[in-house]
Every structure is written in structure tokens, then in C-alpha cells.
Design an enzyme around this catalytic site. Structure first.
Site, PDB file in Angstrom:
ATOM      1  N   ILE A 615       7.558  56.070  34.911  1.00 17.54           N
ATOM      2  CA  ILE A 615       6.873  55.726  36.150  1.00 17.54           C
ATOM      3  C   ILE A 615       7.178  56.721  37.259  1.00 17.54           C
ATOM      4  CG2 ILE A 615       6.527  53.267  35.771  1.00 17.54           C
ATOM      5  CD1 ILE A 615       9.170  52.754  37.217  1.00 17.54           C
ATOM      6  N   GLY A 616       8.007  57.690  36.978  1.00 19.82           N
ATOM      7  CA  GLY A 616       8.288  58.653  38.027  1.00 19.82           C
ATOM      8  C   GLY A 616       9.139  59.783  37.503  1.00 19.82           C
ATOM      9  N   GLY A 619      13.906  65.413  40.814  1.00 18.35           N
ATOM     10  CA  GLY A 619      14.824  66.478  40.480  1.00 18.35           C
ATOM     11  C   GLY A 619      15.951  65.971  39.599  1.00 18.35           C
ATOM     12  N   TYR A 620      16.265  64.709  39.770  1.00 18.13           N
ATOM     13  CA  TYR A 620      17.379  64.122  39.052  1.00 18.13           C
ATOM     14  C   TYR A 620      17.039  63.896  37.586  1.00 18.13           C
ATOM     15  CZ  TYR A 620      20.614  60.290  37.894  1.00 18.13           C
ATOM     16  OH  TYR A 620      21.546  59.471  37.306  1.00 18.13           O
ATOM     17  N   GLY A 621      15.769  63.578  37.347  1.00 13.95           N
ATOM     18  CA  GLY A 621      15.352  63.279  35.985  1.00 13.95           C
ATOM     19  C   GLY A 621      14.121  62.395  36.018  1.00 13.95           C
ATOM     20  N   LYS A 622      13.944  61.659  34.956  1.00 10.43           N
ATOM     21  CA  LYS A 622      12.759  60.817  34.864  1.00 10.43           C
ATOM     22  C   LYS A 622      13.102  59.344  35.111  1.00 10.43           C
ATOM     23  CE  LYS A 622      10.202  63.862  31.876  1.00 10.43           C
ATOM     24  NZ  LYS A 622      10.022  64.338  30.520  1.00 10.43           N
ATOM     25  N   VAL A 623      12.118  58.630  35.569  1.00  9.63           N
ATOM     26  CA  VAL A 623      12.297  57.203  35.803  1.00  9.63           C
ATOM     27  C   VAL A 623      11.358  56.439  34.891  1.00  9.63           C
ATOM     28  CG1 VAL A 623      12.362  55.373  37.523  1.00  9.63           C
ATOM     29  CG2 VAL A 623      12.764  57.737  38.210  1.00  9.63           C
ATOM     30  N   LYS A 637      16.614  55.145  35.565  1.00  9.79           N
ATOM     31  CA  LYS A 637      16.621  56.521  36.022  1.00  9.79           C
ATOM     32  C   LYS A 637      17.508  57.313  35.088  1.00  9.79           C
ATOM     33  CE  LYS A 637      16.070  57.372  40.445  1.00  9.79           C
ATOM     34  NZ  LYS A 637      16.286  57.710  41.848  1.00  9.79           N
ATOM     35  N   ASP A 738      17.177  62.209  51.454  1.00 13.86           N
ATOM     36  CA  ASP A 738      15.865  62.411  50.844  1.00 13.86           C
ATOM     37  C   ASP A 738      14.944  61.223  51.131  1.00 13.86           C
ATOM     38  OD1 ASP A 738      13.906  63.770  49.512  1.00 13.86           O
ATOM     39  OD2 ASP A 738      14.655  63.319  47.499  1.00 13.86           O
TER      40      ASP A 738
END
Ligand SMILES: *[C@@H]1O[C@H](CO)[C@@H](O)[C@H](O)[C@H]1NC(C)=O
Ligand SMILES: *[C@@H]1O[C@H](CO)[C@@H](O)[C@H](O)[C@H]1NC(C)=O
Ligand SMILES: *[C@@H]1O[C@H](CO)[C@@H](O)[C@H](O)[C@H]1NC(C)=O
Ligand SMILES: *[C@@H]1O[C@H](CO)[C@@H](O)[C@H](O)[C@H]1NC(C)=O
Length: 955
Positions: A615-616, A619-623, A637, A738
Site C-alpha cells: 500500500i505504500g 525511503g525506508y522500504g515498502k508498506v 512496514k 518528514d
């Protein structure tokens, strides 16, 4: 933050847990069973290399293909509970050592090419419940020893070449319900002793070489529902009178058995749905006793029956097939047979009276279009003076079954946006509605149905299957989730069918979770669906898992699944030390309200991180959106490589996040730190992000009303309160760094919740910040273009006011619907320019509808103050919250006195070009379309196996 406990569960604790069982064999399989499995392996040939059974590994601990185990707490060993080797192209023979797998409940070699005989040692497996050997090349005779299995319930050997007699010893199977031994080469007499079987329901011995007589005693079986003995040779035997009195009998099929004598009085068969006693030498009249009112099929063809057609065939409202052809019947053709049938487009009635001595018609023959009546070969055809009768006398084409095809329902929705190439399809749900989803396919064959036309029973079949298939404990499927894609009648008659299962319709998932696929597959492979009178027992033919499911581990590969022999060796039973060992992180930690999840938990929750659950991305990774085992929906996350932190940092962070609780902050549910992965699990926000909402890309959006001013103000205040808490009450304080519309999420009640805080973003108490406890100097600026505080950008000095700047941008978005940067233009400059020239009204988001201009002016002023270049000129978070509270009070007072202005339509000038994504091109409600795919699909469908059902020709 009271009562938080951090529990370090170390290896020592783990060891002590393991040692609590009397013998600490851990994950080790009972050595005798290991030896037995190796012997079984050496007798098998596995040309397609589907089995990964090797001497070097432990069967249960390393999940040998098809070996399902449980741990016995008494002796501490793992034991084989199930061998599930369905359709793996195995040849070779069954080793006698199978008998040493004494804990085994299910032995499944369905649809392989195993030859040789059935070892008598299988009779030693006292735990055995299901013996499933259908569709192989087994020969030899049945060992007597199999007759003493105290727990056997399903004895399924059909479609082999087993010869010899049915052992009398089988009368000793106290729990057997199913004898499926059709299509073999059994000879000799059916033992009358079997009549003592208390639970036998299905007695299927058709297509063998049995001889002797039909034992009248069989009628004493209290549970018998299907007696199917077609194509045997009981030459000279009669149908015992007792067979007319089997109270529970649903189906009596004695076709082509060499039977003589007359038809007994069948009036005691109150539940009979299917009667076939054709192709015998039966004589005498068709008795006119009462017939079960629900009967679907009466086949008496090819006998020497005389007399007239009894009147009681009229008025049977479920009748589908009435075949009396090739007899010596005389008298009238009754014209009222169909009188009690309510015909629909699916209903049909086939009547064949060909080749009899019928000389006339009773009454007026008025044949409905759903009825086929064949009369050729009767005197009535030559005598006929009625033209419409001659039409029924055309040349005979026998009773050939035309293949029945199912029409796909006509869809009224547009399939263009459904990525069909990835095996997604449109699913009809409610009338005129459909959604795009990926189906999971199962090939089945109804082995002994009690109907002759499936279509009228289609709904009933859908209900029957979906209410008996569990995807989670206590959760079955909806009827619309099943679609019978094709059906084909085969000799028997048996009904081969291909079923498609679709995931439940939800706003943002169009695939099954891996666990759901496995649950469905297990229901069929475990034969746990209770019997159905109408549909009878079924054969499981294959699974078809394509597209997003191509990597799901299934109980069988037939037609789907992994490329090579992949059957999850599922460890059943008690949670053993094995599982703990596999998942032990270096440090396990428990905090109030925050759960440690295993990697498998996360995989299950997100269907193996399938892209459709994504769903998203940041920069951190995927959600990913996931559903936990308890049904709670979460956002997962998942850190990507490069974003991973050291263990210590990761846990420090989780510990810190576990202490941050505010109604305007998204809360942490748990985390996962296994297999080199780091994941954070948050509560799921059903109304998505403010960004999606404003830009019109929110697809989860549960209301069609565009955001009015009141809601926007409420969101602004909620987000501000959350940030104020981070700055002032969190311990240690947190600067978000952020803040953006993407990170302001909305729960089901439209409460704004700030997300994505705290990820390595603690307010520093480090030497870097000497002399200025509120500032952090860092070398690279974090944040999102358009939201980054210009002073922080220039000086690398981070303060709470950087969050204030970003929040100001969010307020501007709320007011104008623009994006921070669009087509190279910056929202702050655009808004300043408009307001400076007295054109504020022109940039207010017209989707907001009527708004109170005073309140909007005040909010605009606040937004512009927050987004001033100079840090010192911006308000503090306390001031922001206070001002928003003032505006809210003012708005409430105005609303109660009815003071709401309306924006004059002609004054609305859209400052951004129509193509700009920032404004959107219509009312928000128009973007809500459940038919559009929710996520862009970029699936690598991988190793696809065709969904064709292999043809097995029953003799
Ligand atoms: C065996 O299967 C279990 C349960 O599916 C799993 O937890 C474990 O990691 C597997 N072990 C191996 C060696 O694949
Ligand atoms: C464990 O093994 C013992 C001995 O073989 C047996 O009696 C017992 O029923 C087994 N336990 C389970 C849960 O199967
Ligand atoms: C079994 O053999 C057939 C034909 O050779 C092949 O197409 C199929 O993939 C094989 N199945 C497995 C599970 O190996
Ligand atoms: C055998 O295959 C299964 C399923 O793919 C896998 O989970 C297991 O780890 C494999 N075991 C060995 C010993 O290779």
C-alpha cells in the site's frame, strides 16, 4: 508508561522450556520412522525429482515433501502424521515399511503411477483414518490385514487394477464410511458379512468383475446412502426385495449387472434420488408403488419390462431423466409427466421411451421446450396421425450425453483495467457488479452424483461448497467467491468440474492470503467437507495456483504450485521447540502492547508480501497491508536492504515507539526481527492518507462526500496535536522531520493520525548539538521536497520549527488542494502571490464546497506564517494548536448561527493547469470505482503450470 516490562528470553530459557518434556529429542523424527521413510523412498521412483527426501536430513525437521508431522509429548519425538503425495508422478511400489509409520492418520498417494500390490503391513497402522490410493496401477489382491484397521474411515482404491475378492475381514472396520473401490478387477462374491458395518455410507464397487449374488443383507447397513455396483456380473441374481427398504438410500445404481427377476417394491426408499437398474434382464411390470418425490433420475432402459408406464412417474417435480427405452412397454405414452415441474432456463427433462410397444398417447401431448421426448421404435410412430408426434419419432441417437457447458455470466462492468495476463479476472458479485481478483482453481470430480443435470443445482452446490470451506477458523466463504467454471459428464456417470475460488471482496485486496489458499486446499485434500446427498463423494484432481499464487505451497502440485515437488511439510500439533529454535532472534523482547511477530506471521499476514498487498513505499522500504491471525488489519512496514539498523538501535527504537501513545499518532502494534528482516507493524488506517484524499487517488475512501471545511479543519487540528505531543510529551522528545500529507493518515472516524515518526529521528542529546539542545546538525537533509524547511536545508540545523514549516505546507494543501510542488511551481509562492493580489478565493479548493470565509482566512494566515522562511518568524507548535482551537470555536459559533458563505462558482480560477495532478479533475466521488485495480500490478507470474484437468478414463 507504567508497567512496561522488557523480557529477555534467552537461549537458556529456551533450553529449559525444551527440557520440560521427559525426553528432549527436540525436532527429531522417531528413528524407526526415519528408517521406514527411507525404505519407502527407496521403493519409489521419482523421475520428476519431486521428493526432497535425503538421508542427510530429518524428515519432520526439514519438512520432507509431503511428510506432515506432529510432536508426541509423551515420547518427545516427532511422528509422521500424514504422507500427502498427491499427483507427483511417482512410480515404483509401496514398501512394507509403511506399516512402521504407526502414528500416521492419512496415507495419500492419489494420482501417481504406483504399481505392485498393497502391502499387508498397512494393516499395522492402527491410527490410519484415510487410505487414499486412487488412480495408480496397483495390482494384486487386498490383504485381509487391512480389514482390522480400527480407525479407518475412508478406503479409497478406485482406478487401479486390484484383483481378487473383497476380504470378509473388511466387516471388522468399525469406523469405515467410504468404500470407494470402483474401477478395479475385483472378483468373487460381495461378502454378506459386510452388512454389519455400522457406519458405511458409500459402497462403490462399480466396474469390477464381481460375481455371485447380491447379498440381501447389505440392506441392513444402517447408514448406507449410495449402493453403486454397475458393470459387474451377478448373472442370474435378482435384486433382493430388501433393497427396496434401505431407509437412507439416496442412490441405487445396478446397471449392467446381469440381474434377472422383477423390480422389487421400492416404496421404502423414501430418500431415493437416483435409480439406475438398466441393462439387465429384468422382467415383469414396473410397479406402480410410491416413488420418492424428489427423485431426479429413473433409468430402466434395456430390460424386458412389460406392462404400461405407471402413472406415478407423473408429478415428480425434480425429475430430470426418465429412460424406459428398449423394453416391452405397451399402452399409452403419458402426457402429464412434466405437469408438476416448474421449468426455468436451467431445468430440463429427458424422456426416452424408444423401442417399446407404446401404441397411443394419453390426452393431448403438449411438450414444453425444456422437455425432450423420444418415441422412435414404437407403434405410436407408425400409427400417428398427429404431426407433432411424428416429430418425436426421429432416428434414435441413443442416450449419449451431450457435454454441458456453463455460460459465463455476462458482465456489465468494463474489464479493461483488470490485468488479465496476471491471471486476474473479473468476478461477478452482486448483480451488475464485479471486481478484479485473482482466482485459485481446483479440479474436482463428483464420483457418484445423484442428479443428471447439474444446472438447477448450481446454487445449491455453490452454497454447499462455500459454507463448508473454511479460510480461517470460523470463517467460511461467501457464495459469490465460488464460480463453477466448467463441468463435463464422464462415464459413470461422474461429473468432472473445475472450480474457481475468488478472494473476498474488500476495497483494497484482490488476492487470497497464502494461508487462505492453503486452508482451501487443505479442506479438499483432507476430505473434510461433509457428505452431500445430491452431490455425493468427490475426487480431488488438482490445484491450479497461478499468477500471484504461483509460489504458494500447496498440498499438491497437480496443475499448480511450485515448479518442483513443493509440499509444505507442515508441523502439526503442539508447538514444539523446533519452531522456537528456527525463529529465535538473538534477543527477544516483549513490551506492553507491542508484539514480536515471526517472519512467517508477517508472510501469512501479507500473502507472502505479494505486490497486491503493498500500500505504500518510502525511503525506508515498502508498506504492506496485512491481516494478522486474529483478524486485525495492520500496516506492515518492511525495511529494505540498506535501511536495516543494528539490533540495538532497532530495539531501542521499538522500545521508544512503544511508549508513544496519543490519539493523533498511529500506534505501533508490533515488530518483526527475523531472517535478516526488520519490520514494524502499525494499526491500519482505513481512510488512507491525506495526500490520497486530496489528490483523489484514495481508493479506500469509505464515503463519497468530498472533504468539507469542517473535516479539513478537524484534520489540521488533529495532526497538530499529534506533533505537539511528539515535541513536548514524548520521552525523549521527537522531531518528526518528514511531515507531509502522505504521513497524515485517517482512521475510520476521520481522526487524523500522524505516522512515520521516530524512525531514527530522536531529538539528539548528543555532542553534535553543543550549546543548542534543540538542534541537530547532520550532513544530509532528510525530508520530502516541497516540505523541507528552507532554513534547515541551508544550515542543516534541525529544530521543532522544521516540523512547523512542513505542517504549514500541509495546511496550504488542505486549503487549496494543490501539491507542494507541481509543474515546477511551489505552493508557498503560488498562495502568497494569490493572496497578495486579493485573489485568495481563486485558489481555495473548490471541492471544499461552501465554507466560512473568516475561518478560511484565519487558517490561511496561520498556514502562511508556519511556512515562513525564517525559523524565528514561525509560530511554535503550542501556538499553532491554540490558533486552530480558536478557529474551531469560531467555526462552531458561526455554524450554529448559520453563517456560512458560498464560493461564487465564476470566481473559481484553477491556478494549476488542468493536467495537473494536484487538483484532480472532478468531484472526489467520481474517483471511487471499485472496479479499478487498486494497486498497479507488476507480477512476475513465474513458473506457470496449465490449469488443464488431466483426463482419467474410468473404464
Ligand atoms: C518447516 O516447516 C515449518 C512450518 O511450515 C517452518 O516453520 C520451518 O521453517 C520449516 N523448516 C525448514 C527447514 O524448511
Ligand atoms: C504419543 O505416543 C504414545 C505412544 O506411542 C501414544 O499412546 C499416544 O497416543 C501418542 N499421543 C498422541 C497425542 O498421539
Ligand atoms: C508429471 O508428468 C507430467 C508429464 O510428464 C508433467 O507434465 C508434470 O509436470 C509432472 N508433474 C509433476 C508434479 O512433476
Ligand atoms: C523440501 O521441500 C520443502 C517444500 O519446498 C521445503 O520446505 C523443505 O525445506 C525441503 N526440505 C529439504 C530437506 O530440502
Amino acid at each position: 508508561m507504567a508497567g512496561r516490562t522488557i523480557l529477555f528470553l534467552g537461549v537458556i530459557l529456551w533450553l529449559s522450556l525444551c527440557l520440560s518434556s521427559p525426553v528432549a529429542h527436540g525436532q527429531i523424527t522417531d528413528p524407526q520412522e526415519v528408517a521406514a521413510l527411507l525404505a519407502v523412498r527407496s521403493n519409489l521412483k521419482d523421475k520428476d525429482k519431486n521428493l526432497n527426501w535425503t538421508r542427510k536430513t530429518d524428515p519432520c525437521a526439514s519438512n520432507w515433501t509431503g511428510v506432515l508431522c506432529y510432536k508426541n509429548e509423551t515420547d518427545g519425538y516427532m511422528h509422521v502424521q500424514e504422507l500427502r503425495l498427491l499427483r507427483l508422478n511417482l512410480t515404483g511400489t509401496l514398501a512394507p515399511e509403511l506399516g512402521q509409520l504407526t502414528h500416521m492418520k492419512r496415507l495419500d498417494f492419489l494420482w501417481n503411477k504406483i504399481s505392485g500390490s498393497i502391502p499387508k503391513q498397512i494393516g499395522d497402522i492402527t491410527a490410519l483414518e484415510l487410505l487414499l490410493l486412487s488412480g495408480n496401477q496397483l495390482t494384486g489382491s487386498l490383504p485381509d490385514e487391512l480389514g482390522y484397521l480400527p480407525n479407518l474411515s475412508k478406503f479409497q482404491l478406485d482406478l487401479n487394477e486390484i484383483s481378487g475378492p473383497i476380504p470378509k475381514s473388511f466387516a471388522n472396520l468399525p469406523k469405515v464410511q467410504h468404500f470407494h473401490m470402483n474401477n478395479n478387477k475385483f472378483t468373487g462374491q460381495i461378502p454378506p458379512e459386510l452388512s454389519t458395518l455400522p457406519l458405511l455410507k458409500h459402497f462403490l464397487l462399480d466396474n469390477n468383475n464381481l460375481s455371485g449374488y447380491l447379498p440381501p443383507e447389505l440392506a441392513q447397513m444402517p447408514s448406507l446412502t449410495i449402493l453403486q455396483l454397475d458393470n459387474n456380473n451377478f448373472a442370474g441374481s435378482v435384486i433382493p426385495d430388501s433393497y427396496g427398504q434401505i431407509r437412507k438410500l439416496i442412490k441405487l445404481s445396478l446397471r449392467s449387472c446381469g440381474l434377472q427377476g422383477t423390480i422389487p417394491d421400492l416404496s421404502g426408499l423414501r430418500r431415493l434420488l437416483y435409480l439406475d437398474i438398466s441393462h439387465n434382464q429384468l422382467t415383469g411390470k414396473i410397479t406402480s408403488n410410491t416413488i420418492s418425490q424428489n427423485i431426479t433420475t429413473i433409468i430402466l432402459s434395456n430390460n424386458q419390462l412389460n406392462g404400461s408406464i405407471p402413472s406415478n412417474f407423473s408429478g415428480l417435480s425434480h425429475l430430470q431423466k426418465l429412460y424406459l427405452d428398449n423394453n416391452l412397454l405397451s399402452g399409452f405414452v403419458p402426457s402429464t409427466i412434466w405437469d408438476n415441474i416448474t421449468f426455468t432456463s436451467d431445468t430440463k427433462l429427458d424422456i426416452n421411451f424408444e423401442n417399446n410397444l407404446l401404441s397411443d398417447i394419453s390426452g393431448v401431448l403438449d411438450i414444453p421446450p425444456n422437455v425432450t421426448l423420444k418415441l422412435s421404435g414404437n407403434p405410436v410412430c407408425t400409427n400417428a396421425n398427429q404431426r407433432n408426434i411424428r416429430l418425436l419419432c426421429g432416428p434414435s441417437n441413443g442416450n449419449e450425453e451431450a457435454p454441458q457447458n456453463l455460460d459465463k455470466p455476462v458482465l456489465t462492468c468494463q474489464p479493461q483495467s483488470c490485468p488479465i495476463r496476471d491471471h486476474f479476472e473479473y468476478v461477478p458479485t452482486l448483480p451488475n457488479e464485479c471486481f478484479c481478483a485473482a482466482p485459485f482453481g481446483i479440479g474436482l470430480r463428483l464420483r457418484s452424483p445423484s442428479i443428471s443435470n447439474f444446472l438447477p443445482y448450481r446454487d445449491e452446490f455453490d452454497m454447499f461448497i462455500t459454507t463448508n470451506v473454511y479460510v480461517k477458523p470460523n470463517l467460511t466463504l461467501y457464495k459469490y467467491q465460488l464460480y463453477v467454471d466448467s463441468i463435463e459428464w464422464e462415464a459413470g456417470p461422474r461429473l468432472k468440474m473445475f472450480l474457481l475460488f475468488y478472494p473476498e471482496y474488500t476495497n483494497n485486496s484482490n488476492t487470497f492470503a497464502e494461508s487462505e489458499i492453503q486452508a482451501i486446499a487443505n479442506t479438499f485434500a483432507g476430505f473434510t467437507i461433509p457428505g452431500s446427498d445430491i452431490f455425493g463423494p468427490y475426487d480431488l484432481l488438482n490445484f491450479t495456483a497461478q499468477g500471484p499464487y504461483s509460489n504458494v505451497l500447496l498440498p499438491s502440485l497437480g496443475g499448480g504450485g511450485r515448479s518442483k515437488g513443493a509440499l509444505a511439510g507442515i508441523i502439526l500439533g503442539s508447538i514444539s521447540c523446533v519452531i522456537v529454535v528456527v525463529g529465535v532472534p538473538k534477543v527477544t523482547m516483549k513490551m506492553d502492547g507491542v508484539k514480536a511477530f515471526s517472519f512467517e506471521d508477517m508472510q501469512t499476514a501479507t500473502s507472502g508480501f505479494v505486490i497486491t498487498t503493498q500500500i505504500g513505499q518510502g525511503g525506508y522500504g515498502k508498506v504492506y497491508k496485512g491481516t494478522l491471525a486474529d483478524g486485525v488489519v495492520v500496516a506492515v512496514k518492511r525495511a529494505q536492504q540498506g535501511s536495516l539498523q543494528g539490533d540495538k538501535e532497532f530495539y531501542t527504537e521499538i522500545e521508544m515507539l512503544s511508549r508513544v501513545h496519543h490519539r493523533n499518532l498511529v500506534s505501533l502494534v508490533g515488530y518483526c526481527d527475523e531472517k535478516g528482516e526488520q519490520m514494524l507493524v502499525y494499526e491500519f488506517m482505513p481512510n488512507g492518507s491525506l495526500h490520497d484524499l486530496l489528490s483523489g487517488t484514495n481508493i479506500n475512501y469509505s464515503t463519497r462526500a468530498p472533504l468539507n471545511f469542517k473535516t479539513r479543519l478537524h484534520i489540521a487540528l488533529g495532526a497538530s496535536r499529534g506533533i505537539l505531543y511528539l515535541h513536548t510529551e514524548a520521552d525523549p522528545p521527537i522531531i518528526h522531520r518528514d511531515i507531509k500529507a502522505n504521513n497524515i493518515l485517517l482512521d475510520s472516524k476521520w481522526t487524523a493520525k500522524v505516522s512515520d515518526f521516530g524512525i531514527s529521528r530522536l531529538v539528539p542529546v548528543s555532542e553534535d548539538a553543543k550549546g543548542d539542545s534543540n538542534a541537530q546538525i547532520s550532513t544530509n537533509v532528510k525530508g520530502t521536497p516541497g516540505y523541507v524547511d528552507p532554513e534547515y536545508f541551508l544550515t542543516r540545523k534541525l529544530t521543532e520549527k522544521s516540523d512547523v514549516y512542513s505542517l504549514g505546507i500541509v495546511f496550504l494543501e488542505l486549503l487549496t488542494g494543490m501539491q507542494p510542488i507541481s509543474h515546477g511551481r511551489n505552493i508557498v509562492r503560488e498562495v502568497n502571490a494569490a493572496c497578495g493580489s486579493g485573489m485568495m478565493v481563486s485558489i481555495i479548493d473548490r471541492k471544499m464546497g461552501p465554507y466560512p470565509s473568516e475561518c478560511v482566512k484565519k487558517l490561511m494566515a496561520l498556514a502562511l506564517r508556519c511556512s515562513l522562511d525564517e525559523t524565528k518568524d514561525r509560530p511554535t507548535m503550542q501556538e499553532v494548536v491554540r490558533e486552530l482551537e480558536n478557529i474551531t470555536t469560531m467555526f462552531e459559533q458561526q455554524s450554529s448561527t448559520g453563517g456560512t458563505d458560498t464560493v461564487p462558482e465564476m470566481n473559481v480560477i484553477n491556478r494549476f493547469s488542468p493536467g495537473s495532478t494536484s487538483v484532480g479533475s472532478g468531484p472526489l466521488s467520481s474517483v471511487y470505482d471499485r472496479r479499478s485495480p487498486y494497486v498497479s500490478m507488476d507480477l512476475n507470474s513465474g513458473d506457470l503450470v496449465s490449469g488443464v484437468i488431466p483426463t482419467i478414463n474410468p473404464r
